[in-house]
Design a protein around this motif. Structure first.
Motif, short mmCIF file in Angstrom:
data_model
loop_
_atom_site.label_atom_id
_atom_site.label_comp_id
_atom_site.label_asym_id
_atom_site.label_seq_id
_atom_site.Cartn_x
_atom_site.Cartn_y
_atom_site.Cartn_z
N ARG A 40 0.86 -1.18 0.00
CA ARG A 40 0.00 0.00 0.00
C ARG A 40 0.89 1.23 0.00
O ARG A 40 1.96 1.25 0.63
CB ARG A 40 -0.91 0.01 1.23
N ARG A 41 0.50 2.25 -0.70
CA ARG A 41 1.33 3.44 -0.84
C ARG A 41 1.13 4.36 0.35
O ARG A 41 0.00 4.80 0.63
CB ARG A 41 1.00 4.16 -2.14
N ALA A 42 2.19 4.65 1.06
CA ALA A 42 2.13 5.54 2.22
C ALA A 42 2.11 6.99 1.76
O ALA A 42 2.54 7.31 0.65
CB ALA A 42 3.32 5.29 3.14
N PRO A 43 1.62 7.91 2.59
CA PRO A 43 1.64 9.33 2.22
C PRO A 43 3.06 9.80 1.94
O PRO A 43 4.01 9.38 2.60
CB PRO A 43 1.04 10.02 3.44
N ARG A 44 3.20 10.69 0.99
CA ARG A 44 4.51 11.16 0.58
C ARG A 44 5.19 11.92 1.72
O ARG A 44 4.62 12.79 2.36
CB ARG A 44 4.38 12.07 -0.64
N GLY A 45 6.46 11.53 1.98
CA GLY A 45 7.25 12.21 2.99
C GLY A 45 6.89 11.89 4.42
O GLY A 45 7.33 12.60 5.33
N SER A 46 6.12 10.83 4.65
CA SER A 46 5.71 10.51 6.03
C SER A 46 6.78 9.72 6.79
O SER A 46 6.66 9.54 8.00
CB SER A 46 4.41 9.70 6.01
N GLY A 47 7.81 9.23 6.11
CA GLY A 47 8.89 8.52 6.79
C GLY A 47 8.51 7.15 7.30
O GLY A 47 9.13 6.64 8.24
N GLN A 48 7.52 6.51 6.71
CA GLN A 48 7.08 5.20 7.16
C GLN A 48 7.93 4.08 6.52
O GLN A 48 8.49 4.25 5.44
CB GLN A 48 5.61 4.98 6.80
N THR A 49 8.00 2.98 7.23
CA THR A 49 8.65 1.77 6.72
C THR A 49 7.59 0.69 6.59
O THR A 49 7.05 0.22 7.59
CB THR A 49 9.77 1.31 7.66
N ILE A 50 7.28 0.33 5.37
CA ILE A 50 6.23 -0.66 5.09
C ILE A 50 6.91 -1.99 4.80
O ILE A 50 7.66 -2.12 3.82
CB ILE A 50 5.36 -0.22 3.89
N ARG A 51 6.64 -2.99 5.64
CA ARG A 51 7.22 -4.32 5.47
C ARG A 51 6.12 -5.36 5.34
O ARG A 51 5.15 -5.35 6.11
CB ARG A 51 8.14 -4.68 6.64
N ASP A 52 6.28 -6.23 4.38
CA ASP A 52 5.37 -7.35 4.24
C ASP A 52 5.74 -8.43 5.26
O ASP A 52 6.92 -8.66 5.55
CB ASP A 52 5.45 -7.91 2.82
N ASP A 53 4.72 -9.11 5.82
CA ASP A 53 4.98 -10.13 6.84
C ASP A 53 5.87 -11.25 6.29
O ASP A 53 6.76 -11.75 6.99
CB ASP A 53 3.66 -10.71 7.35
N SER A 54 5.63 -11.66 5.06
CA SER A 54 6.44 -12.73 4.48
C SER A 54 7.89 -12.28 4.31
O SER A 54 8.82 -13.08 4.49
CB SER A 54 5.87 -13.15 3.13
N HIS A 55 8.11 -11.01 4.00
CA HIS A 55 9.48 -10.51 3.87
C HIS A 55 10.18 -10.48 5.22
O HIS A 55 11.37 -10.79 5.32
CB HIS A 55 9.46 -9.11 3.27
N VAL A 56 9.44 -10.14 6.28
CA VAL A 56 10.03 -10.11 7.62
C VAL A 56 10.44 -11.51 8.05
O VAL A 56 11.54 -11.72 8.58
CB VAL A 56 9.03 -9.50 8.63
N ILE A 57 9.58 -12.49 7.82
CA ILE A 57 9.90 -13.87 8.20
C ILE A 57 11.09 -14.38 7.41
O ILE A 57 12.01 -15.01 7.96
CB ILE A 57 8.67 -14.76 7.99
N ALA A 58 11.10 -14.12 6.11
CA ALA A 58 12.21 -14.58 5.28
C ALA A 58 13.52 -13.91 5.68
O ALA A 58 14.59 -14.54 5.69
CB ALA A 58 11.91 -14.31 3.81
N LEU A 59 13.46 -12.62 6.04
CA LEU A 59 14.67 -11.92 6.45
C LEU A 59 15.19 -12.46 7.78
O LEU A 59 16.40 -12.62 7.97
CB LEU A 59 14.39 -10.42 6.55
N GLU A 60 14.30 -12.75 8.72
CA GLU A 60 14.73 -13.33 10.01
C GLU A 60 15.38 -14.69 9.80
O GLU A 60 16.40 -15.00 10.42
CB GLU A 60 13.53 -13.45 10.94
N ARG A 61 14.81 -15.51 8.95
CA ARG A 61 15.40 -16.82 8.68
C ARG A 61 16.77 -16.69 8.03
O ARG A 61 17.71 -17.44 8.36
CB ARG A 61 14.47 -17.63 7.78
N ALA A 62 16.92 -15.74 7.12
CA ALA A 62 18.22 -15.56 6.47
C ALA A 62 19.27 -15.08 7.45
O ALA A 62 20.44 -15.51 7.40
CB ALA A 62 18.08 -14.56 5.32
N VAL A 63 18.88 -14.19 8.39
CA VAL A 63 19.84 -13.69 9.37
C VAL A 63 20.21 -14.78 10.36
O VAL A 63 21.39 -14.98 10.69
CB VAL A 63 19.25 -12.46 10.11
N LEU A 64 19.23 -15.53 10.85
CA LEU A 64 19.52 -16.59 11.82
C LEU A 64 20.31 -17.72 11.19
O LEU A 64 21.11 -18.39 11.87
CB LEU A 64 18.21 -17.13 12.41
N ALA A 65 20.12 -17.97 9.92
CA ALA A 65 20.86 -19.05 9.26
C ALA A 65 22.34 -18.73 9.14
O ALA A 65 23.17 -19.64 9.02
CB ALA A 65 20.27 -19.31 7.88
#
Length: 276
Positions: free
Chosen positions: A185-210
């Motif tokens: 979803r597109r956040a308002p311009r210049g709001s400084g938000q970090t939009i992360r998909d749940d699947s991306h968070v899980i995959a990133l945690e697995r890659a770091v722990l591995a």
């Protein structure tokens, strides 16, 4: 921007006139680019490129913007908000529509002529999404319009394209091969938000722990037992008799060091000894 203007006007003219700008044509030859030709074909409009060295014709086109560029812009006060600026432009548009014209001896206004001019209907959706190139950060994030959007891990430093379509609340991220790897979803311009998909968070945690493992000891560090000299020094520091070595004299005051310092002050230097 072109699609947004046409939608505010309620349609598009049958022909478009442009200066020799690189976004529309090749300035040297005046030949329209294939990308812009596809846009004009999508909206069903013809394109007229201003000929070279015809300042009068170009001036006629730009003269219609004289009131906005000169009379209104030069009188805008400092600190004006976006809402106040838009209100001023709207009032200017009403004044410009009231300009009088005479066509075939009949008095009319610019607004009446514009309302009577037939316009082509525009498609429901814009021609194509705009594309912006970005680089994936080491945290698997892509920056766009002051916000950050996640992508699958394993792509740091890779060039990706951010695809956005006018009016859509969805933002897509694709590779150079046009494969869509993320959608947010597109956040308002210049709001400084970090939009992360749940699947991306899980995959990133697995890659770091591995990348971390405590199953095997570290091969670069070897644990060795303390030597006899180290054990003796430890016992000496604790005030216990040394184990496996001679007892050493412990200095408990600074008088000994003071005496040695006095001898060094009065002792002759090597140069004085040679002269004697």
């Amino acid at each position: 921007m072109l699609d947004e203007v046409m939608r505010k006007l309620g349609g598009t003219a049958r022909r478009w006139r442009f200066d020799r700008m690189a976004a529309v044509c090749y300035p040297a030859s005046g030949q329209m680019t294939s990308s812009f030709a596809a846009v004009a074909k999508y909206y069903g409009a013809g394109v007229d490129i201003c000929p070279p060295r015809r300042g009068n014709r170009k001036g006629v086109v730009e003269k219609t913007n004289h009131s906005a560029a000169q009379r209104w812009w030069r009188t805008v006060p400092d600190g004006l908000t976006v809402v106040q600026a838009q209100s001023g432009v709207d009032k200017l548009a009403v004044r410009m529509d009231e300009r009088r014209r005479r066509i075939d001896g009949i008095a009319t206004t610019v607004g009446e002529l514009a309302a009577a001019e037939p316009k082509l209907d525009i498609p429901v959706r814009p021609s194509r999404p705009s594309k912006v190139e970005r680089t994936v950060s080491p945290q698997s994030l892509v920056q766009f319009d002051g916000n950050f959007y996640s992508v699958p891990p394993g792509l740091p430093g890779v060039q990706v394209n951010v695809l956005i379509r006018l009016g859509d609340d969805v933002l897509r991220i694709a590779t150079a091969g046009r494969a869509v790897i993320a959608q947010h979803r597109r956040a308002p311009r210049g709001s400084g938000q970090t939009i992360r998909d749940d699947s991306h968070v899980i995959a990133l945690e697995r890659a770091v722990l591995a990348s971390f493992s405590d199953r095997s000891p570290c091969k670069t560090e070897v644990r060795r037992p303390l030597s006899a000299a180290a054990l003796a020094e430890a016992e000496r520091l604790r005030g216990l008799p040394a184990v496996g070595g001679p007892a050493e004299r412990v200095v408990i005051d600074l008088s000994h060091y003071a005496a040695v310092a006095d001898q060094l002050r009065t002792a002759p230097s090597p140069k004085e000894e040679n002269e004697e």
